[in-house]
Design a protein around this motif. Structure first.
Motif, mmCIF file in Angstrom:
data_model
loop_
_atom_site.group_PDB
_atom_site.id
_atom_site.type_symbol
_atom_site.label_atom_id
_atom_site.label_comp_id
_atom_site.label_asym_id
_atom_site.label_seq_id
_atom_site.Cartn_x
_atom_site.Cartn_y
_atom_site.Cartn_z
ATOM 1 N N LYS A 20 0.846 -1.202 0.000
ATOM 2 C CA LYS A 20 0.000 0.000 0.000
ATOM 3 C C LYS A 20 0.876 1.245 0.000
ATOM 4 C CE LYS A 20 -4.509 -0.857 2.049
ATOM 5 N NZ LYS A 20 -5.259 -0.825 3.318
ATOM 6 N N LYS A 21 1.889 1.199 0.851
ATOM 7 C CA LYS A 21 2.817 2.319 0.963
ATOM 8 C C LYS A 21 3.466 2.597 -0.396
ATOM 9 C CE LYS A 21 5.643 3.574 4.934
ATOM 10 N NZ LYS A 21 6.675 2.994 5.824
ATOM 11 N N ILE A 22 3.971 1.523 -0.978
ATOM 12 C CA ILE A 22 4.641 1.651 -2.271
ATOM 13 C C ILE A 22 3.686 2.209 -3.318
ATOM 14 C CG2 ILE A 22 5.713 0.353 -4.154
ATOM 15 C CD1 ILE A 22 6.647 -1.632 -1.925
ATOM 16 N N ALA A 23 2.478 1.695 -3.300
ATOM 17 C CA ALA A 23 1.482 2.132 -4.279
ATOM 18 C C ALA A 23 1.202 3.620 -4.121
ATOM 19 C CB ALA A 23 0.202 1.324 -4.099
ATOM 20 N N ALA A 24 1.032 4.038 -2.845
ATOM 21 C CA ALA A 24 0.748 5.460 -2.595
ATOM 22 C C ALA A 24 1.909 6.317 -3.071
ATOM 23 C CB ALA A 24 0.512 5.671 -1.101
ATOM 24 N N LEU A 25 3.117 5.854 -2.754
ATOM 25 C CA LEU A 25 4.303 6.617 -3.141
ATOM 26 C C LEU A 25 4.405 6.738 -4.659
ATOM 27 C CD1 LEU A 25 6.604 7.920 -1.581
ATOM 28 C CD2 LEU A 25 7.978 5.923 -2.163
ATOM 29 N N LEU A 26 4.226 5.621 -5.320
ATOM 30 C CA LEU A 26 4.301 5.641 -6.781
ATOM 31 C C LEU A 26 3.202 6.530 -7.358
ATOM 32 C CD1 LEU A 26 5.229 2.003 -7.805
ATOM 33 C CD2 LEU A 26 6.476 4.080 -8.325
ATOM 34 N N GLY A 27 2.051 6.489 -6.723
ATOM 35 C CA GLY A 27 0.950 7.355 -7.171
ATOM 36 C C GLY A 27 1.332 8.814 -7.061
ATOM 37 N N MET B 21 4.339 10.024 -6.960
ATOM 38 C CA MET B 21 5.399 10.293 -7.940
ATOM 39 C C MET B 21 4.805 10.536 -9.317
ATOM 40 S SD MET B 21 8.199 10.331 -6.504
ATOM 41 C CE MET B 21 8.563 10.128 -4.790
ATOM 42 N N CYS B 22 3.895 9.666 -9.670
ATOM 43 C CA CYS B 22 3.274 9.798 -10.981
ATOM 44 C C CYS B 22 2.479 11.096 -11.069
ATOM 45 C CB CYS B 22 2.362 8.609 -11.264
ATOM 46 S SG CYS B 22 3.320 7.169 -11.670
ATOM 47 N N PHE B 23 1.882 11.441 -9.950
ATOM 48 C CA PHE B 23 1.126 12.699 -9.913
ATOM 49 C C PHE B 23 2.060 13.869 -10.215
ATOM 50 C CE2 PHE B 23 0.168 16.299 -7.086
ATOM 51 C CZ PHE B 23 -0.997 16.739 -7.686
ATOM 52 N N LEU B 24 3.171 13.901 -9.493
ATOM 53 C CA LEU B 24 4.145 14.979 -9.717
ATOM 54 C C LEU B 24 4.644 14.978 -11.159
ATOM 55 C CD1 LEU B 24 6.350 14.844 -6.479
ATOM 56 C CD2 LEU B 24 4.669 16.575 -7.115
ATOM 57 N N LEU B 25 4.918 13.786 -11.623
ATOM 58 C CA LEU B 25 5.455 13.631 -12.974
ATOM 59 C C LEU B 25 4.470 14.172 -14.015
ATOM 60 C CD1 LEU B 25 7.978 12.389 -14.159
ATOM 61 C CD2 LEU B 25 6.725 10.267 -14.447
#
Lengths: 237, 128
Positions: A4-11, A13-17
């Motif tokens: 979940k943590k990883i998913a949130a983080l990647l989300g 990141m993708c948001f920023l990207l």
């Protein structure tokens, strides 16, 4: 939990990207920079846009600076105008007061005591008296002399020509024979006024005083060395 | 789970990105190189998730470190009149392809195994 943590983080990141990508795309499209065919073209377009931006900035800067300059110039011109006026006024006033050396054409009169007394009964009349100088100066002034000096003493408003025994005092300075009177003005007028028949020079000559009158193209008359004092007189406002 | 969050992040980012003010063109080249760096990090992150060796610290430091370093390199290149950002682009895009290849292989393997199992099952059923 870890996933979940990883998913949130990647989300995030993708948001920023994506935000970055969108901003970049919009920047590129808004500056109307389409990919050119060649690299050089791109470079050129790039530099043109950069310079355009710089130009806009510089132009804004220039406008503000120009308005500032305009203001400064206005104030400067005002002050310089007044200072110029003051300068010319000052020059004129100084000349009128005899506080500056002046040069111009005019005549030189030399008066000397008679070497041989013509009238033995009245020796005094053969000498040059202070009254003679006053008369001559007055005649010169009447004829339009603009500046007069006697033996280097400028005749100005507070000048007094006074008898002091065997010498004469002008501007509180002792002067003696021979008296060299310089006058600036129209040489013809001055000459004519002095040498007219029955004039004062005529009378002096009759008394035996040696009178020498010369027209000159250039006479320098020194300035008045004294100080103007006004203790009682005041300017009426 | 991971892909859903990625898609949600992308959609939200697109919506917000469309409404933010445009940056100055002078700085757009820096932003571009930062985007490439971040993209590389995201792909690297996905790869590490697949490989199951995902490290939060490495991921975060890679995300910001790569972006900042690439921006700095671009700036330096501009000062030196050398297109250093091209090297950064080459490295990042190369790594992106490597990571993509790993991700692709992983899923291709997964799916071929699945299909193989399915076909095996079918064959068994047919035989029976």
């Amino acid at each position: 939990m870890q996933e979940k943590k990883i998913a949130a983080l990647l989300g995030i990141m993708c948001f920023l990207l994506t935000v970055g990508i969108c901003i970049q795309m919009r920047t590129v499209t808004s500056t109307a920079s389409r990919m050119g065919r060649t690299y050089a073209e791109n470079e050129l377009r790039d530099s043109v846009l950069k310079w355009k931006e710089k130009y806009d900035l510089a132009y804004d800067n220039l406008e503000t600076k120009e308005s500032k300059l305009e203001k400064l110039r206005e104030s400067a011109s005002k002050s310089s105008e007044t200072s110029e006026n003051v300068k010319t006024d000052l020059g004129k006033n100084n000349m009128a007061l005899g506080l500056t050396e002046v040069i111009g054409k005019g005549i030189t009169i030399t008066l000397k005591d008679a070497e041989v007394a013509i009238n033995k009964l009245d020796l005094s009349s053969s000498l040059v008296h202070y009254s003679d100088l006053i008369e001559v100066a007055n005649a010169l002034k009447n004829a339009g002399a603009e500046a007069i000096s006697i033996n280097g003493e400028r005749i100005v408003n507070p000048t007094a020509i006074a008898c002091a025994g065997n010498i004469i005092k002008i501007n509180n300075e002792k002067v003696g024979v021979p008296f060299v009177i310089n006058a600036i003005g129209s040489p013809e007028k001055l000459y004519g006024a002095l040498t007219m028949l029955g004039g004062y020079i005529d009378k002096l000559k009759d008394d035996g005083v040696t009178v020498d009158i010369e027209k000159k193209d250039s006479i320098t008359i020194p300035k008045y060395d004294g100080v103007y004092k006004f203790e009682y007189a005041k300017v009426v406002e | 789970m991971i892909y859903i969050s990625i898609i949600i992040g992308c959609i939200l980012g697109a919506i917000i990105g469309m409404n933010t003010p445009v940056i100055s063109y002078t700085y757009s080249s820096y932003l571009a190189i930062a985007i490439i760096a971040a993209l590389d990090t995201v792909f690297g992150g996905i790869t590490s998730v697949i490989k199951k060796n995902f490290d939060l610290k490495i991921f975060l430091s890679g995300f910001f470190g790569n972006a900042i370093l690439s921006i700095a390199l671009t700036y330096l290149g501009e000062r030196l009149n050398v297109d250093i950002y091209l090297a950064a682009v080459v490295v990042f895009v190369g790594r992106m392809f490597t990571n993509l290849a790993i991700i692709r292989r992983h899923y291709v393997d997964k799916w071929t195994n699945k299909f193989a199992e399915m076909s095996h099952k079918n064959k068994k059923e047919v035989k029976e």
